[in-house]
Design an enzyme around this catalytic site. Structure first.
Site, mmCIF file in Angstrom:
data_model
loop_
_atom_site.group_PDB
_atom_site.id
_atom_site.type_symbol
_atom_site.label_atom_id
_atom_site.label_comp_id
_atom_site.label_asym_id
_atom_site.label_seq_id
_atom_site.Cartn_x
_atom_site.Cartn_y
_atom_site.Cartn_z
ATOM 1 N N THR A 221 0.816 -1.216 0.000
ATOM 2 C CA THR A 221 0.000 0.000 0.000
ATOM 3 C C THR A 221 0.850 1.267 0.000
ATOM 4 O O THR A 221 0.474 2.284 -0.595
ATOM 5 C CB THR A 221 -0.937 -0.018 1.232
ATOM 6 O OG1 THR A 221 -1.823 -1.118 1.079
ATOM 7 C CG2 THR A 221 -1.729 1.261 1.375
ATOM 8 N N SER B 93 2.108 -7.478 -0.405
ATOM 9 C CA SER B 93 2.810 -8.395 0.502
ATOM 10 C C SER B 93 2.063 -9.712 0.651
ATOM 11 O O SER B 93 2.629 -10.704 1.085
ATOM 12 C CB SER B 93 3.059 -7.743 1.855
ATOM 13 O OG SER B 93 1.903 -7.711 2.646
ATOM 14 N N THR C 50 1.600 -4.089 4.436
ATOM 15 C CA THR C 50 1.448 -4.328 5.873
ATOM 16 C C THR C 50 0.884 -5.704 6.218
ATOM 17 O O THR C 50 0.983 -6.143 7.354
ATOM 18 C CB THR C 50 0.544 -3.255 6.515
ATOM 19 O OG1 THR C 50 -0.737 -3.297 5.877
ATOM 20 C CG2 THR C 50 1.147 -1.878 6.404
#
Ligand code: ASP
Length: 333
Positions: free
Chosen positions: A14, A63, A97
Site C-alpha cells: 500500500t 505483501s 502491511t
C-alpha cells in the site's frame, strides 16, 4: 553535518500503491499500480533533508503475494547491499502491511548486518487523502540512520512508533495505529524533534544469531492449523500428507488444540514432524515446560504468535531436527 546514508529497498504494498482517486481507500490494489522505489522516494521531497538516500529496487507486489523465497532473497539483498557500501548507516525496506511482521521477523533472525534494518509500510495508498506513507518513510529513514537503533534487531516503524520485529503485530484492518506490541509495548518514538528509545529487546536477534541462510535454496514447509470448537483432524492430516516438516497449532488459550487435532498432531510428532503449540489469545506465554506439552512431544511458542512461531521453526529446521536444540532455540529467540 554529514547526513546518514540509508538504502531503501522497495517491495510494493500500500505504501507504493496508487488508487483511482484520493477517496479510494479500499479497492486501490485492483488498479495494479505500485510505484517503483525511486518513484516512491520522489513523492517525499523532505527525504533528502534527513538522509542521503540510495534506492534499491526489488519487486512491486502486494505483501500478500510475497513468498518465503522472497524472504531468502531479501536477506541476501540486505547483506550484499551493506557489504558493497561500508558508508551505509542503515537500511529501510518498504513493504505491504499484511505480511510485514513476517518478513521483519525472518530478517530479524537471518540478516548479518550491524547497521539498523527498518521495515515500513502504510495503511493508506500514496494517492489517498491523509496518506500516511510519506511520513512513515521519512521516520523509517530517520530511525535507520540513528546510531541508537543499532543492536535492536530489525525494527518496524509506522505511525511514529518503533517496534521490535519479534513482538509486533498488525491488529487492525484499516486504522493507522494498527501495529501494536502486545504485552511489552513500543521501543520508542520517531518524533519530529528526535528519535528516542526507552527499552531494547532482550531475545537474540540479528546480526547475532546462529542462522545463516546464505546457502539455503528453499525453506522447509511449515503449516499453521487454527483451533476452533469442533475442529477435526482433517487439516492436520492434509498438511502432513502435503509434506509438512513442521506444524504450528494456533490453539485455544492457554495453548491447546482440539482433542481430535491433538491426537493427529501427536501422531505427526511421532513420525518426526516438529509441532509447535501457540495460542490464539494474542497475548501471554504458551509455557514450554508444561507437562502436557512435553508428553505430547510439542514445543511451546512462548509469546510468539502462530505466524512468528512458524518462521522461527522454518529457520530452526534449516539447522537442526534435534528436539533439544529446537527447544533451546524457542527459549532463546
Ligand atoms: N495489501 C497490502 C499489502 O500487504 C496491504 C498493505 O500494504 O497495507 O501489500
Amino acid at each position: 553535518m554529514r547526513l546518514p546514508k540509508v538504502a531503501i529497498i522497495g517491495t510494493g504494498g500500500t505504501i507504493s500503491g496508487v488508487g483511482r482517486d484520493s477517496l479510494d481507500f479500499y479497492e486501490y490494489s485492483t488498479s495494479g499500480r505500485f510505484m517503483r522505489v525511486d518513484e516512491l522516494i520522489a513523492t517525499v521531497p523532505e527525504l533528502p533533508r534527513v538522509a542521503d538516500i540510495v534506492p534499491v529496487p526489488y519487486n512491486n507486489i502486494a505483501s500478500t503475494d510475497l513468498q518465503p523465497s522472497d524472504w531468502l532473497k531479501l536477506t541476501t539483498i540486505i547483506n550484499e547491499t551493506v557489504a558493497a557500501d561500508p558508508t551505509l548507516d542503515g537500511v529501510v525496506l518498504t513493504h505491504g502491511t499484511a505480511t510485514l511482521e513476517e518478513t521483519a521477523y525472518f530478517l530479524n533472525l537471518t540478516v548479518k548486518v550491524s547497521v539498523p534494518v527498518v521495515v515500513v509500510g502504510a495503511m493508506r495508498p500514496s494517492s489517498a487523502l491523509g496518506a500516511d506513507g510519506g511520513l512513515n518513510l521519512l521516520n523509517a529513514c530517520r530511525v535507520a540512520g540513528s546510531p541508537q537503533a543499532r543492536g535492536m534487531g530489525v525494527l518496524v516503524v509506522l505511525n511514529d512508533e518503533i517496534n521490535a520485529a519479534r513482538d509486533v503485530m498488525k491488529t487492525s484492518n484499516y486504522r493507522v495505529q494498527t501495529f501494536v506490541t502486545p504485552d511489552f509495548g513500543i521501543l520508542g518514538y520517531a518524533d519530529p524533534d528526535r528519535v528516542v528509545f526507552y527499552r531494547r529487546p532482550l531475545r537474540r536477534c540479528a546480526p547475532d544469531t546462529e542462522f545463516d541462510v546464505s546457502g539455503v535454496a528453499a525453506l522447509p514447509r511449515v503449516d499453521i492449523i487454527p483451533a476452533y470448537a469442533g475442529a477435526d483432524a482433517t487439516m492436520v492430516e492434509a498438511v502432513v500428507a502435503a509434506g509438512a516438516k513442521g506444524i504450528v497449532s494456533v490453539g485455544f488459550p492457554s495453548g491447546s488444540p482440539s482433542p481430535a487435532q491433538k491426537k493427529a498432531l501427536e501422531q505427526a510428532a511421532k513420525t518426526g514432524v516438529a509441532v509447535v503449540q501457540s495460542s490464539r489469545a494474542g497475548s501471554g506465554r504458551v509455557v514450554p515446560s508444561k507437562e502436557s506439552l512435553l508428553a505430547a512431544g510439542f514445543y511451546g511458542a512462548d509469546t510468539l504468535t502462530g505466524q512468528k512461531a512458524r518462521i522461527l521453526l522454518m529457520v530452526a529446521l534449516t539447522r537442526t531436527s534435534d528436539p533439544a536444540e529446537i527447544r533451546r532455540i524457542f527459549e532463546e529467540y
